[in-house]
Structures are given as C-alpha cells and as structure tokens.
Write a protein that holds these residues in place. Structure first.
Motif, PDB file in Angstrom:
ATOM      1  N   TYR A 199      -4.359   0.183  11.577  1.00 53.50           N
ATOM      2  CA  TYR A 199      -5.361   1.213  11.890  1.00 53.50           C
ATOM      3  C   TYR A 199      -5.441   2.313  10.828  1.00 53.50           C
ATOM      4  O   TYR A 199      -6.522   2.821  10.546  1.00 53.50           O
ATOM      5  CB  TYR A 199      -5.053   1.817  13.264  1.00 53.50           C
ATOM      6  N   VAL A 200      -4.288   2.697  10.270  1.00 55.79           N
ATOM      7  CA  VAL A 200      -4.340   3.848   9.345  1.00 55.79           C
ATOM      8  C   VAL A 200      -4.215   3.494   7.865  1.00 55.79           C
ATOM      9  O   VAL A 200      -4.607   4.273   7.008  1.00 55.79           O
ATOM     10  CB  VAL A 200      -3.269   4.926   9.689  1.00 55.79           C
ATOM     11  N   LYS A 201      -3.662   2.315   7.570  1.00 58.50           N
ATOM     12  CA  LYS A 201      -3.445   2.006   6.147  1.00 58.50           C
ATOM     13  C   LYS A 201      -4.621   1.206   5.584  1.00 58.50           C
ATOM     14  O   LYS A 201      -4.885   0.098   6.029  1.00 58.50           O
ATOM     15  CB  LYS A 201      -2.151   1.194   6.011  1.00 58.50           C
ATOM     16  N   PRO A 202      -5.342   1.788   4.621  1.00 62.60           N
ATOM     17  CA  PRO A 202      -6.504   1.063   4.098  1.00 62.60           C
ATOM     18  C   PRO A 202      -6.085  -0.203   3.351  1.00 62.60           C
ATOM     19  O   PRO A 202      -5.179  -0.159   2.532  1.00 62.60           O
ATOM     20  CB  PRO A 202      -7.141   2.058   3.122  1.00 62.60           C
ATOM     21  N   ASN A 203      -6.721  -1.304   3.683  1.00 63.98           N
ATOM     22  CA  ASN A 203      -6.505  -2.540   2.952  1.00 63.98           C
ATOM     23  C   ASN A 203      -7.832  -2.870   2.249  1.00 63.98           C
ATOM     24  O   ASN A 203      -8.814  -3.221   2.905  1.00 63.98           O
ATOM     25  CB  ASN A 203      -6.111  -3.644   3.928  1.00 63.98           C
ATOM     26  N   PHE A 204      -7.805  -2.722   0.927  1.00 65.30           N
ATOM     27  CA  PHE A 204      -9.078  -2.823   0.210  1.00 65.30           C
ATOM     28  C   PHE A 204      -9.662  -4.242   0.222  1.00 65.30           C
ATOM     29  O   PHE A 204     -10.823  -4.447  -0.077  1.00 65.30           O
ATOM     30  CB  PHE A 204      -8.933  -2.250  -1.207  1.00 65.30           C
ATOM     31  N   ASN A 205      -8.830  -5.209   0.596  1.00 64.41           N
ATOM     32  CA  ASN A 205      -9.364  -6.576   0.730  1.00 64.41           C
ATOM     33  C   ASN A 205     -10.334  -6.681   1.904  1.00 64.41           C
ATOM     34  O   ASN A 205     -11.124  -7.604   1.987  1.00 64.41           O
ATOM     35  CB  ASN A 205      -8.229  -7.583   0.962  1.00 64.41           C
ATOM     36  N   HIS A 206     -10.219  -5.734   2.837  1.00 65.98           N
ATOM     37  CA  HIS A 206     -11.098  -5.770   4.007  1.00 65.98           C
ATOM     38  C   HIS A 206     -12.430  -5.052   3.749  1.00 65.98           C
ATOM     39  O   HIS A 206     -13.267  -4.962   4.620  1.00 65.98           O
ATOM     40  CB  HIS A 206     -10.434  -5.094   5.212  1.00 65.98           C
ATOM     41  N   PHE A 207     -12.575  -4.514   2.545  1.00 66.75           N
ATOM     42  CA  PHE A 207     -13.777  -3.723   2.269  1.00 66.75           C
ATOM     43  C   PHE A 207     -14.975  -4.615   1.931  1.00 66.75           C
ATOM     44  O   PHE A 207     -14.860  -5.582   1.190  1.00 66.75           O
ATOM     45  CB  PHE A 207     -13.524  -2.762   1.101  1.00 66.75           C
TER      46      PHE A 207
END
Ligand code: PFF
Length: 452
Positions: A199-207
């Motif tokens: 929920y809080v840690k951005p995973n740039f692969n999901h962008f």
C-alpha cells in the motif's frame, strides 16, 4: 439565474467543514481503497498525492474563486463571466446527474451491512461469498438502494438538509477517528506487513498511464471537483475568508481520510487471503468483503462494525443529499419547476437509472457496455470522460478567457497567494495538456483501439 436568499458561511471553519463534508464520503472510504488496491498500491498513492497538490489545488482554487467572484452556481457563474462559455456550466451539471444513481447503489450496500450488523449477523457478513450472494440477488440490492434514495429525497424534499449537516459535523470527526483506529488495528494483525508495504511502497513496475487516469478521476470525485459543486460552495463564501489556506485544509483532510481508509482495508486483504494477491482486484466490493472480516477478528467487533457502518451511512447520505440538492437547484432554476416537484422527478429518475448499475452484478451481468459492468460504466463516463473534459475546459477558460489574474485577484482579496506561480503554470499549460492526453488515452483504451 434566480436564487433563493444566498446565505453565507459565517466563517472560515464553517466553510472548510461544509466543503469537507461534501468532499468526504464514499469516495474516500469505498472508492479510494479499491482503486489503490487495483492500481498498484504505493504507486497509485504516490501519483494521487502528486496530483492532489498540483491539479487538485489548482482546480479547487479556480472553482471556489469563480463561485465567490460571481456569487452564483456553475451555470450562472460561467454565463456571468462570459456568455459564450455557459456550456461548461451545463456540462459540469451533468456529472452529479450521472453519479447520484450509482452512488445510491453503493449507499444501498452500506444499508445492507448496517442491517446485517444491527441484526446480529456480523459473523455471517464476514463469510466468503456473502457479498457476492447479496449483489447478485435480484431484489435485495434494489430494495436497499431504493431506501437510500428515499431517505435522501425525503431530506431534500423537506428541506432539512441543514439539520443533517449539523449532525454530520459531529459524526464526521468520529468517523475520522474510528477510521484511523481501525487502520492501526489492521496494521497490528499478523501478516499485515506485506499488505502495508504494498500500500505505501511505490513499485514503479506497476506504473502505467492507467494509474494516472484512475488517480485523476478519483481526485476529482473525492474532492467534488469538475462538477460545479465547489463553484456553488465558493458562491456562499464570504469575502474575508482566505481561499488558499481553506483549499489546503480541505485537501489535507480529504486525503488523510482516504489514506487511512486504504490503510484499514488494503493490508487486511493480504491478512485474510493468506497472501493470495488476486483478492486485491475485487473491485467495487472490496470494502464490503474485507471490513466484516476485520471486525470479526476484533474484540467487540460487532459493535465497532455497527458503529462504523452507521457513520459511513451518514457520510454517504450527506454526500447524496448534496448531489441531489445540486440537481434539484439546476432543474428549479433552469426549467422553473417547483423544488418539491423537482425533487420527486429526480428521485424517480435516480431510481430508474440506478437499476442497471445494481442489476449489472446479478441478472444483467451478461450486458457489459465497453466491457464493463453498468456501475463501472457510469463511473467511467463521469470520472474518466466528463470530469477531465470539464476540468480541461475550466483551465482553458481561466487561463485564456478570463485570465489567471482574475482568479488571483479574488484569492488576494484578503491574503497573499503563495502558490500563484504554480497555479498559473498548471492552469495555462500543464493541466490542459495532461488532461487532454489522459482523456484521449482513456477513450482509446475503452474503445479497444490501444491498450494502455
Ligand atoms: N466527494 C464525494 C465523495 O468522495 O464521496 C462525492 C460527492 C459528493 C461528489 C457530493 C459530489 C457531491 F456533490
């Protein structure tokens, strides 16, 4: 445009609370968590926050200032500033008409869970399949949304929404505290850490551009932007209330509630599904599937759950009342139909249009406009198509027709305008271009022309 006596908010706190009351609703508690879960968790949160302090800030300032400058609600305001652009006011007014029916369907779901908890069925409500059995039932969800629309219409019909607002001013802070409390409780559950990180840690692969489209639509929805509402609120604002700091406070309040709502729901999905990550894609039902499980795992969970659903029902009602009230005012002003008669017409219309959104999860699930359920379809039309169009036109209107100075002047009536540069650059250049890209890509995607 004719108006009843235009009352004013007595002070800044009154204005902020009323605008926050319209902003905080099912958008924060129901919509934000399921979108955050679906669109990659941390990366959605990050994109949302960036958009809130840039786009959200800019558009809210613009709308409130237009309202206060003209003293009129959307249609009249655009008309007064430049007659050629009255259509933007009309376009904005269509949005609440589309939102109210499906908002009522979700409001009906809240009523169902409220009834489950008050009748001692909290354990049953936490069972797998309970929610699916309910929404696919041909009659129950219809009865529930009907009750929700009926309550909304009775309040608008009797003109007692001020009374409801007063009560909600006491109840909303309780809801905020309860949400934070449940979020903290969820964080202590064994196994929540993976969900919390998701929920809080951005995973740039999901962008993807979809993340931006979804976050932008959610921003407008949650902050009641691009639908004329904030123009109306601005028209009630006194000249000595500071616009910029009010906007900052509303944004912080609205975003915090959404953040904690996500924190109480998203990690819980991981806890109760043994790490099965596909459960986060549950869509619109996420809150209703997950929260009863959280309450079921708590001491006194059935009481806390009951309290929670009462408060959510209240938040939903205050929002649906302001949606219906807005539509009634437009019909009353433009078609010269009496307010009571207008309320009746809108209530019947809302019931009819709500039907497909409700049945789309049951006997009409085979009909999927643009590949979506009816509820998602209406949500898509309002949030991903109409709101970006209205926001884009509003920015163009402010940037190039009345000019940003006209807004800055209104903001600076009683204070400095700290983020004026940001406001000007966003309004004239960044917002219109980005909104156009978002709009075109989401239309092409929906039509299946490109995959984003
Ligand atoms: N902003 C509300 C929410 O987040 O639930 C939705 C809404 C309520 C929009 C009232 C517009 C409105 F007039």
């Amino acid at each position: 445009m004719k108006h009843k006596k235009r009352s004013n908010f007595s002070n800044k706190l009154g204005f902020v609370l009323a605008a926050a009351g319209s902003a905080v609703g099912l958008g924060n508690l129901w919509r934000f968590p399921y979108l955050a879960a679906k669109y990659g968790g941390g990366i959605f949160l990050l994109v949302y926050l960036i958009l809130a302090v840039t786009f959200g800030f800019t558009i809210m300032i613009g709308e409130i200032a237009i309202g206060r400058k003209t003293g009129l609600s959307a249609i009249g305001a655009f008309e007064k500033l430049d007659k050629k652009y009255t259509f933007i006011g009309y376009l904005a007014s269509i949005v609440p008409i589309i939102i109210l029916p499906y908002y009522s369907v979700i409001g009906g779901w809240v009523i169902k869970y409220f009834v489950d908890f008050i009748s001692g069925n909290s354990v049953k409500a936490a069972k797998d399949g309970h929610f699916e059995a309910f929404i696919s039932n041909p009659t129950q969800p219809i009865i529930c949304f009907f009750i929700f629309i009926l309550i909304t219409a009775i309040i608008v019909f009797l003109g007692v929404e001020k009374g409801v607002e007063k009560v909600s001013k006491i109840l909303m802070p309780v809801l905020a505290i309860l949400t934070v409390g449940i979020a903290i409780y969820t964080a202590t559950l064994p196994g929540s850490i993976d969900g919390l990180l998701y929920y809080v840690k951005p995973n740039f692969n999901h962008f993807s551009i979809k993340t931006v489209v979804a976050a932008m639509g959610q921003l407008f929805y949650s902050m009641s932007l691009a639908m004329g509402i904030m123009i109306t609120y601005g028209s009630y604002m006194k000249k000595d209330v500071k616009i910029e700091s009010s906007v900052t406070q509303i944004e912080i309040f609205d975003t915090c509630i959404a953040f904690f709502a996500g924190m109480m729901i998203v990690p819980a999905v991981f806890v109760f599904n043994n790490g099965d990550s596909s459960a986060i894609n549950a869509g619109p039902g996420l809150m209703f599937i997950t929260l009863p499980k959280v309450f079921n795992s708590m001491n006194l969970g059935s009481v806390i759950g009951l309290l929670f659903f009462i408060l959510v029902l209240f938040a939903a009602l205050t929002s649906s009342i302001s949606l219906m009230e807005t539509i009634v005012s437009i019909i009353h002003d433009k078609l010269h139909i009496g307010r009571k008669k207008a309320t009746l017409i809108i209530a019947i219309f809302t019931c009819i249009v709500a039907l497909p959104s409700s049945l789309g999860f049951g006997i009409w699930s085979g009909i999927t406009p643009l590949g979506m359920s009816f509820l998602d379809f209406f949500d898509f039309i309002s949030n991903s198509i109409l709101m970006p169009i209205v926001a884009m036109l509003t920015c163009f209107f402010i940037g190039f027709v009345i000019k940003t100075d006209a807004i800055a002047e209104e903001v600076k009536l009683n204070s400095s305008f700290k983020r004026e540069k940001l406001f000007v650059i966003m309004t004239k250049y960044i917002a219109p271009v980005l909104l156009l890209i978002i709009l075109v890509s989401s239309i092409l995607n929906a039509l299946g022309i490109v995959k984003i």
